[in-house]
Every structure is written in C-alpha cells, then in structure tokens.
Design a protein around this motif. Sequence first.
Motif, PDB file in Angstrom:
ATOM      1  N   ILE A   1      -3.585   8.657  -1.840  1.00  0.00           N
ATOM      2  CA  ILE A   1      -4.551   8.236  -0.822  1.00  0.00           C
ATOM      3  C   ILE A   1      -5.587   7.285  -1.426  1.00  0.00           C
ATOM      4  O   ILE A   1      -5.934   6.255  -0.822  1.00  0.00           O
ATOM      5  CB  ILE A   1      -5.244   9.469  -0.208  1.00  0.00           C
ATOM      6  CG1 ILE A   1      -4.225  10.310   0.559  1.00  0.00           C
ATOM      7  CG2 ILE A   1      -6.378   9.054   0.714  1.00  0.00           C
ATOM      8  CD1 ILE A   1      -4.752  11.653   0.997  1.00  0.00           C
ATOM      9  N   LEU A   2      -6.085   7.616  -2.604  1.00  0.00           N
ATOM     10  CA  LEU A   2      -7.046   6.726  -3.266  1.00  0.00           C
ATOM     11  C   LEU A   2      -6.433   5.356  -3.541  1.00  0.00           C
ATOM     12  O   LEU A   2      -7.065   4.318  -3.291  1.00  0.00           O
ATOM     13  CB  LEU A   2      -7.516   7.358  -4.576  1.00  0.00           C
ATOM     14  CG  LEU A   2      -8.586   8.449  -4.490  1.00  0.00           C
ATOM     15  CD1 LEU A   2      -8.825   9.047  -5.867  1.00  0.00           C
ATOM     16  CD2 LEU A   2      -9.882   7.893  -3.925  1.00  0.00           C
TER      17      LEU A   2
ATOM     18  N   THR B   1      -5.854   3.289  -0.342  1.00  0.00           N
ATOM     19  CA  THR B   1      -7.100   2.695   0.137  1.00  0.00           C
ATOM     20  C   THR B   1      -7.500   1.494  -0.701  1.00  0.00           C
ATOM     21  O   THR B   1      -7.932   0.461  -0.162  1.00  0.00           O
ATOM     22  CB  THR B   1      -8.219   3.747   0.116  1.00  0.00           C
ATOM     23  OG1 THR B   1      -7.819   4.881   0.891  1.00  0.00           O
ATOM     24  CG2 THR B   1      -9.511   3.182   0.673  1.00  0.00           C
TER      25      THR B   1
ATOM     26  N   SER C   1      -9.482  -2.074   9.169  1.00  0.00           N
ATOM     27  CA  SER C   1     -10.013  -0.946   8.399  1.00  0.00           C
ATOM     28  C   SER C   1      -9.589   0.405   8.960  1.00  0.00           C
ATOM     29  O   SER C   1      -9.723   1.427   8.269  1.00  0.00           O
ATOM     30  CB  SER C   1     -11.545  -1.013   8.362  1.00  0.00           C
ATOM     31  OG  SER C   1     -11.982  -2.201   7.744  1.00  0.00           O
TER      32      SER C   1
ATOM     33  N   TRP D   1      -5.079  -1.452   0.139  1.00  0.00           N
ATOM     34  CA  TRP D   1      -5.300  -1.956   1.496  1.00  0.00           C
ATOM     35  C   TRP D   1      -6.572  -2.804   1.572  1.00  0.00           C
ATOM     36  O   TRP D   1      -6.613  -3.794   2.300  1.00  0.00           O
ATOM     37  CB  TRP D   1      -5.381  -0.790   2.475  1.00  0.00           C
ATOM     38  CG  TRP D   1      -5.350  -1.233   3.910  1.00  0.00           C
ATOM     39  CD1 TRP D   1      -6.407  -1.635   4.675  1.00  0.00           C
ATOM     40  CD2 TRP D   1      -4.191  -1.351   4.746  1.00  0.00           C
ATOM     41  NE1 TRP D   1      -5.990  -1.980   5.928  1.00  0.00           N
ATOM     42  CE2 TRP D   1      -4.631  -1.817   6.004  1.00  0.00           C
ATOM     43  CE3 TRP D   1      -2.837  -1.096   4.555  1.00  0.00           C
ATOM     44  CZ2 TRP D   1      -3.754  -2.026   7.071  1.00  0.00           C
ATOM     45  CZ3 TRP D   1      -1.963  -1.315   5.612  1.00  0.00           C
ATOM     46  CH2 TRP D   1      -2.429  -1.780   6.849  1.00  0.00           C
ATOM     47  N   ASN D   2      -7.583  -2.427   0.821  1.00  0.00           N
ATOM     48  CA  ASN D   2      -8.864  -3.138   0.870  1.00  0.00           C
ATOM     49  C   ASN D   2      -9.006  -4.205  -0.211  1.00  0.00           C
ATOM     50  O   ASN D   2     -10.077  -4.815  -0.329  1.00  0.00           O
ATOM     51  CB  ASN D   2     -10.022  -2.139   0.733  1.00  0.00           C
ATOM     52  CG  ASN D   2     -10.116  -1.205   1.924  1.00  0.00           C
ATOM     53  OD1 ASN D   2      -9.830  -1.590   3.051  1.00  0.00           O
ATOM     54  ND2 ASN D   2     -10.497   0.033   1.672  1.00  0.00           N
TER      55      ASN D   2
ATOM     56  N   THR E   1      -6.995   3.035   6.912  1.00  0.00           N
ATOM     57  CA  THR E   1      -7.521   3.823   5.803  1.00  0.00           C
ATOM     58  C   THR E   1      -8.441   4.934   6.295  1.00  0.00           C
ATOM     59  O   THR E   1      -8.436   6.034   5.738  1.00  0.00           O
ATOM     60  CB  THR E   1      -8.291   2.921   4.826  1.00  0.00           C
ATOM     61  OG1 THR E   1      -9.325   2.219   5.541  1.00  0.00           O
ATOM     62  CG2 THR E   1      -7.357   1.895   4.198  1.00  0.00           C
ATOM     63  N   VAL E   2      -9.215   4.660   7.344  1.00  0.00           N
ATOM     64  CA  VAL E   2     -10.103   5.687   7.897  1.00  0.00           C
ATOM     65  C   VAL E   2      -9.291   6.820   8.496  1.00  0.00           C
ATOM     66  O   VAL E   2      -9.563   8.013   8.265  1.00  0.00           O
ATOM     67  CB  VAL E   2     -11.043   5.071   8.950  1.00  0.00           C
ATOM     68  CG1 VAL E   2     -11.893   6.151   9.610  1.00  0.00           C
ATOM     69  CG2 VAL E   2     -11.935   4.009   8.324  1.00  0.00           C
TER      70      VAL E   2
ATOM     71  N   PHE F   1      -7.583   8.929   5.754  1.00  0.00           N
ATOM     72  CA  PHE F   1      -8.502   9.817   5.048  1.00  0.00           C
ATOM     73  C   PHE F   1      -8.907  10.995   5.926  1.00  0.00           C
ATOM     74  O   PHE F   1      -8.938  12.143   5.453  1.00  0.00           O
ATOM     75  CB  PHE F   1      -9.740   9.050   4.607  1.00  0.00           C
ATOM     76  CG  PHE F   1     -10.758   9.910   3.914  1.00  0.00           C
ATOM     77  CD1 PHE F   1     -10.584  10.303   2.600  1.00  0.00           C
ATOM     78  CD2 PHE F   1     -11.893  10.344   4.581  1.00  0.00           C
ATOM     79  CE1 PHE F   1     -11.509  11.108   1.960  1.00  0.00           C
ATOM     80  CE2 PHE F   1     -12.821  11.148   3.951  1.00  0.00           C
ATOM     81  CZ  PHE F   1     -12.635  11.527   2.645  1.00  0.00           C
TER      82      PHE F   1
ATOM     83  N   GLN G   1      -8.094  14.814   4.678  1.00  0.00           N
ATOM     84  CA  GLN G   1      -9.273  15.054   3.847  1.00  0.00           C
ATOM     85  C   GLN G   1      -9.223  16.410   3.139  1.00  0.00           C
ATOM     86  O   GLN G   1      -9.644  16.530   1.989  1.00  0.00           O
ATOM     87  CB  GLN G   1     -10.541  14.934   4.683  1.00  0.00           C
ATOM     88  CG  GLN G   1     -10.613  15.831   5.891  1.00  0.00           C
ATOM     89  CD  GLN G   1     -11.909  15.639   6.668  1.00  0.00           C
ATOM     90  OE1 GLN G   1     -12.937  15.305   6.107  1.00  0.00           O
ATOM     91  NE2 GLN G   1     -11.861  15.850   7.978  1.00  0.00           N
TER      92      GLN G   1
ATOM     93  N   ALA H   1       0.806  -1.217   0.000  1.00  0.00           N
ATOM     94  CA  ALA H   1       0.000   0.000   0.000  1.00  0.00           C
ATOM     95  C   ALA H   1       0.839   1.268   0.000  1.00  0.00           C
ATOM     96  O   ALA H   1       0.298   2.357  -0.223  1.00  0.00           O
ATOM     97  CB  ALA H   1      -0.942   0.008   1.210  1.00  0.00           C
TER      98      ALA H   1
END
Length: 270
Positions: A193-194, A197, A246, A200-201, A249-250, A253, A257, A70
């Motif tokens: 960042i996109l 994420t 999770s 990672w997911n 990533t939260v 962001f 942001q 990532a």
Amino acid sequence: MIRRAVLIVLGLIWLGPTYLLLVNAARPAESYDPSRAWAPAGDFALLDNVARAVEGADLGGSLASTALYAVVSPLLGVLIGALAGYTIVVLRLRHGFWWFLLIFGGTVFPSQMLLVPLFVSYSDAGLYDTRLGLIIVYTAINVPLGAFVLRNFYQGVAFSIFEAARMDGASTWRIFWRIYLPMSASALTAVFILEFTFIWNDLVFGLTLSQTADVRPVMTAIAGLMTDVYAGIPVPVGLAAGLVVSLPTVVLFLATQRLFARGLSLGSVQ
C-alpha cells in the motif's frame, strides 16, 4: 474544553486546503475568480471539468500506465524485499547485516541525485520513455522498504519453523513460498500500500524518464495542465483532474487501513 476547541481549530485549518480544492474543482471553469475562491460555487461543474481535463491532458493512457506501474512494481518490490529478508535472517547469510545495509543504504541519498545518471543511462540503454524502464526504476526504489520491513518481521519468527520444515524434506524455496510468505501477508500488504501510493503520486521520475502520453505517469500528465495564465487551462479543470486522480490512493487506504496498521506493527523493529 480548551483542548477540544484548539483541536477543532487546528482541524479546520488542516482541512482548509481540502475545502478549497473541492469547492473550486466543482466551480464552472470560466467563472473562476481567485478573490472568491472561498465562496461555494452556484453551479456544480465537476464532471464537466473532469471531462475537459481528460481530453486536454490525454489522461486515459496515463492512467492505464500508472495503474500498471503502481501494481507491478510494488508486487515485484515486496517479493524481492521478502526474499532479501528471508535470505538474510532465516538462511543466515554470511555478513547478512552488511548486505542489508547495502540494500537499504541507497535510501540515504536524495532521489534528485539519481535523476541525471538515470536519464543518461536510460538513454544509452534504450529504456528512456518506455514502460519497462519505469517498472524497473520503481521496483528498484521499492525493494529497500520491503527488505527493511520483512527483515524485521522474520526476526520475530521462531527459527524452529524453518528447521521443522527442512526435516520434513521441504526445499528452501518451498519453505519461503508456502510458509514464510503467507505468514507475512499482513506486512507485505502494508508495504504494498505504501509503495502503491508512492508510485501513483510520483512526479519526479516520471517527468525525467518519460515524455509520451501512453508512457508517462498520470501525475506527470496533470503537471502539464497548467493554469490559464500559461496554457489556457482554467484552474478548476486542473483541480478537478487532481481530485479525481487522487481518489484511488484515498480509497485504497480507507479500505485497508486496519490491515495497513496491523502490517506495519508486525514489521516494526523488534
């Protein structure tokens, strides 16, 4: 008032799954009852469930590998994408638009179409179940988005900047590295960042191209934590693992942001 009430109701409906996740992830594993899923648990057992998930799915190696994928793949992806945008727009590559379509056109096809060819080619090339193989595929997937955003960004930069730098004796590479790359830092960060994420997911590519605990991404490892019906792992343990995994990533962001929104607006279509 009616509009506010409708928004509140819709917000509560949207937050319903999050509430179920939090409540049941903190529930003692052996006391899980589907009929009482909405009721808060009497005891807080989130940490115990997380420890059990880490031990049962061997998440330590998967987390380290996922952190590597990532970070490294998005960095390479945004760098190659920025180089593509710089070459097409600033250096005015001949037939540049068609080269851009060639780079970005691969995103038209569903990723499921790539799984069988990737599996066969990776097996033949000795890249199956290797960290290098996953870094390569994640980088290739991330390049088109970087090229799209940076191409649009560089179209809004005055060409006189490049001409002035050339007159001062700067090489093409030096202009990119010292002027255009720092200038596009916000757009690069938004793309990073996109892509962070997404990687990672990711489940599909990790499930197809890896199998050992030290190589497979963390979402693939969590997928192995089935419910108690299939593998003897209680539902709260799986939910706790998903909740903890999770969080990066939260947090990323929420921490970025404003920079994320600014970067996407800078890289929007002109």
